[in-house]
Write a protein that holds these residues in place. Structure first.
Motif, PDB file in Angstrom:
ATOM      1  N   ASP A 192      -6.005  -1.783 -13.573  1.00  0.00           N
ATOM      2  CA  ASP A 192      -7.423  -2.000 -12.768  1.00  0.00           C
ATOM      3  C   ASP A 192      -7.102  -3.016 -11.588  1.00  0.00           C
ATOM      4  O   ASP A 192      -7.601  -3.999 -11.279  1.00  0.00           O
ATOM      5  CB  ASP A 192      -8.244  -2.785 -13.838  1.00  0.00           C
ATOM      6  CG  ASP A 192      -7.753  -3.954 -14.486  1.00  0.00           C
ATOM      7  OD1 ASP A 192      -6.486  -3.949 -14.563  1.00  0.00           O
ATOM      8  OD2 ASP A 192      -8.331  -4.795 -15.182  1.00  0.00           O
ATOM      9  N   LYS A 193      -5.606  -2.912 -11.305  1.00  0.00           N
ATOM     10  CA  LYS A 193      -5.359  -3.960 -10.287  1.00  0.00           C
ATOM     11  C   LYS A 193      -4.591  -3.186  -8.940  1.00  0.00           C
ATOM     12  O   LYS A 193      -4.116  -2.006  -9.139  1.00  0.00           O
ATOM     13  CB  LYS A 193      -4.157  -4.913 -10.841  1.00  0.00           C
ATOM     14  CG  LYS A 193      -4.880  -5.981 -11.790  1.00  0.00           C
ATOM     15  CD  LYS A 193      -3.615  -6.614 -12.406  1.00  0.00           C
ATOM     16  CE  LYS A 193      -4.089  -7.652 -13.271  1.00  0.00           C
ATOM     17  NZ  LYS A 193      -4.748  -6.835 -14.479  1.00  0.00           N
ATOM     18  N   TRP A 194      -4.696  -3.858  -7.949  1.00  0.00           N
ATOM     19  CA  TRP A 194      -3.889  -3.061  -6.591  1.00  0.00           C
ATOM     20  C   TRP A 194      -2.773  -3.934  -6.372  1.00  0.00           C
ATOM     21  O   TRP A 194      -2.706  -5.204  -6.827  1.00  0.00           O
ATOM     22  CB  TRP A 194      -4.606  -3.366  -5.516  1.00  0.00           C
ATOM     23  CG  TRP A 194      -5.974  -2.754  -5.461  1.00  0.00           C
ATOM     24  CD1 TRP A 194      -7.505  -3.245  -5.460  1.00  0.00           C
ATOM     25  CD2 TRP A 194      -6.272  -1.333  -5.051  1.00  0.00           C
ATOM     26  NE1 TRP A 194      -8.449  -2.163  -5.174  1.00  0.00           N
ATOM     27  CE2 TRP A 194      -7.486  -1.059  -4.963  1.00  0.00           C
ATOM     28  CE3 TRP A 194      -5.273  -0.295  -4.979  1.00  0.00           C
ATOM     29  CZ2 TRP A 194      -8.201   0.245  -4.628  1.00  0.00           C
ATOM     30  CZ3 TRP A 194      -6.083   1.016  -4.694  1.00  0.00           C
ATOM     31  CH2 TRP A 194      -7.217   1.287  -4.645  1.00  0.00           C
ATOM     32  N   VAL A 195      -1.724  -3.102  -5.958  1.00  0.00           N
ATOM     33  CA  VAL A 195      -0.577  -3.792  -5.645  1.00  0.00           C
ATOM     34  C   VAL A 195      -0.434  -4.228  -3.955  1.00  0.00           C
ATOM     35  O   VAL A 195      -0.812  -3.184  -3.240  1.00  0.00           O
ATOM     36  CB  VAL A 195       0.759  -2.612  -5.741  1.00  0.00           C
ATOM     37  CG1 VAL A 195       2.170  -3.215  -5.116  1.00  0.00           C
ATOM     38  CG2 VAL A 195       0.804  -2.127  -7.223  1.00  0.00           C
ATOM     39  N   VAL A 196      -0.504  -5.351  -3.857  1.00  0.00           N
ATOM     40  CA  VAL A 196      -0.799  -6.060  -2.398  1.00  0.00           C
ATOM     41  C   VAL A 196       0.676  -6.154  -1.808  1.00  0.00           C
ATOM     42  O   VAL A 196       1.628  -6.930  -2.230  1.00  0.00           O
ATOM     43  CB  VAL A 196      -1.482  -7.133  -2.604  1.00  0.00           C
ATOM     44  CG1 VAL A 196      -1.597  -7.631  -1.156  1.00  0.00           C
ATOM     45  CG2 VAL A 196      -2.779  -7.185  -3.257  1.00  0.00           C
ATOM     46  N   THR A 197       0.877  -5.433  -0.699  1.00  0.00           N
ATOM     47  CA  THR A 197       1.928  -5.266   0.012  1.00  0.00           C
ATOM     48  C   THR A 197       2.079  -6.484   1.339  1.00  0.00           C
ATOM     49  O   THR A 197       3.064  -6.808   1.705  1.00  0.00           O
ATOM     50  CB  THR A 197       2.448  -3.975   0.503  1.00  0.00           C
ATOM     51  OG1 THR A 197       1.244  -3.631   1.411  1.00  0.00           O
ATOM     52  CG2 THR A 197       2.479  -3.133  -0.668  1.00  0.00           C
TER      53      THR A 197
END
Length: 388
Positions: free
Chosen positions: A341-346
């Motif tokens: 339920d999380k985004w990988v933030v680049t």
């Protein structure tokens, strides 16, 4: 009456004094709104992607006739496993047996002729020194002997060809695999060069899964590898899982083989091939599946709850964070794939930022807020913390 009038006047003056006192006191400022915020950290995350694909047989062979004739027998059961060299069909062989007999007779005639021509050539050679025959006759006899030997070789080749054609009346399986339905029946005419095969054999004890990935995603992946944002080549890098059409995961993991060297100009995608064991024959050629490929490991990935990433009027991803003065700050962010339920933030967020995940609907940049622990978001502790 005078006493009552005086009392009324006193009460009225007191009320006016109270009202005047209230009007002079400044209003009390409301407290800053509370927002749910989580403190971001970095952790090592294995990144994977799901791609659509099709199952293909490792080997596919179409059974086709090499000679023409009437099908006399079918010697296999449709859907069964056949072995390489097994006879599948029999073609009426009487014409080919007759052709073999004719070729063998011609060979015997040629072999008988070679003896007489050779003897004549030798006799003329002995008579030539005493002028018993002319040089022309001797040369002609020698040429006839050589021609007879060549005729024997040609007839032997004809016998071999007739034997081959006779053997082709027994149509055999070229590979070991599972054979499909027969497209021809007993009594039908099979012809060399016909459009449809007699049957198709497919080897499916192992299968290929060909998936397609956008060329842009492949380039981003390679750039991340060069930049050190991903590590690749570990034991997890070759793992491939299959999601079957019914939504279940195939129990056996596959192995990534290669990616194509050409981009499909019509779709802008690259084909990636993986192999899977298929001992039970569950994976069938042509089946639509989704392949989950492990692309690499991000050693210091930032995972942001999806509730904290929104879109602005232009459709760009943004996040609201609480700065050191407890004021709202809006940041543009770039997100990668979803992990749970999380985004990988680049890009746009860093470890230690307080990301607002609750109560951000009416907030404006620069507004004073009171951060608190969120009620609906569970923050898991990262496996390996870093980058603080």
């Amino acid at each position: 009456m005078r006493v009552s009038h005086g009392l009324h006047l006193t009460i009225s003056l007191s009320a006016l004094a109270i009202l005047a006192g209230c009007g002079s006191a400044p209003p009390k400022a409301p407290p800053p709104p509370e927002v749910g915020a989580v403190t971001l950290g970095s952790s090592s995350v294995t990144l994977s992607t799901e791609l659509p694909g099709r199952v293909a047989a490792v080997e596919t062979s179409e059974v086709r006739p090499q000679v023409s004739g009437i099908i006399r027998k079918r010697l296999f059961e449709e859907g069964s496993v056949v072995q390489a060299g097994q006879v599948l069909y029999e073609i009426e062989d009487a014409p080919y047996r007759a052709a073999l007999g004719t070729a063998q007779g011609n060979l015997a005639t040629a072999q008988a002729n070679i003896r007489s021509t050779q003897l004549q050539a030798e006799r003329y050679q002995r008579l030539l020194p005493i002028k018993g025959v002319s040089q022309q006759d001797a040369d002609n006899a020698q040429a006839s002997a050589q021609q007879a030997r060549a005729t024997v070789q040609a007839q032997r080749a004809a016998v071999d060809a007739a034997n081959v054609n006779l053997g082709f009346t027994r149509i055999r399986a070229p590979i070991t695999g599972r054979i499909g339905r027969s497209l021809i029946t007993v009594g039908a005419l099979a012809q060399t060069g016909q459009a449809d095969p007699l049957a198709t054999i497919q080897r499916i004890d192992h299968v290929y899964v060909d998936v397609t990935e956008a060329a842009a995603d492949l380039l981003n992946f390679k750039e991340a590898l060069r930049a050190g944002q991903l590590t690749h080549g570990g034991p997890d890098s070759a793992r491939v899982q299959l999601i079957l059409p019914n939504g279940k995961t195939y129990t056996i993991e596959g192995e990534l083989k290669f990616s194509d060297v050409t981009v499909d100009p019509s779709s802008g995608s690259v084909t990636i091939r993986a192999t899977f064991p298929n001992p039970d024959g569950l994976l069938l050629p042509g089946m639509y599946v989704r392949a989950r490929l492990v692309q690499g490991t991000s050693p210091q990935a930032i995972l942001a709850p999806q509730q904290g990433i929104t879109r602005n009027d232009h459709g760009d991803a943004v996040a609201l964070v609480v700065d050191a003065q407890n004021k709202v700050e809006q940041r543009p962010v770039v997100t990668g794939q979803a992990v749970g339920d999380k985004w990988v933030v680049t890009s746009g967020l860093k470890p230690g930022d307080k990301l607002i995940v609750e109560g951000q609907l009416m907030l404006k940049p620069g507004e004073q807020v009171q951060p608190r622990a969120p009620q609906q978001v569970t923050v898991a502790q990262p496996a390996s913390q870093g980058g603080n």
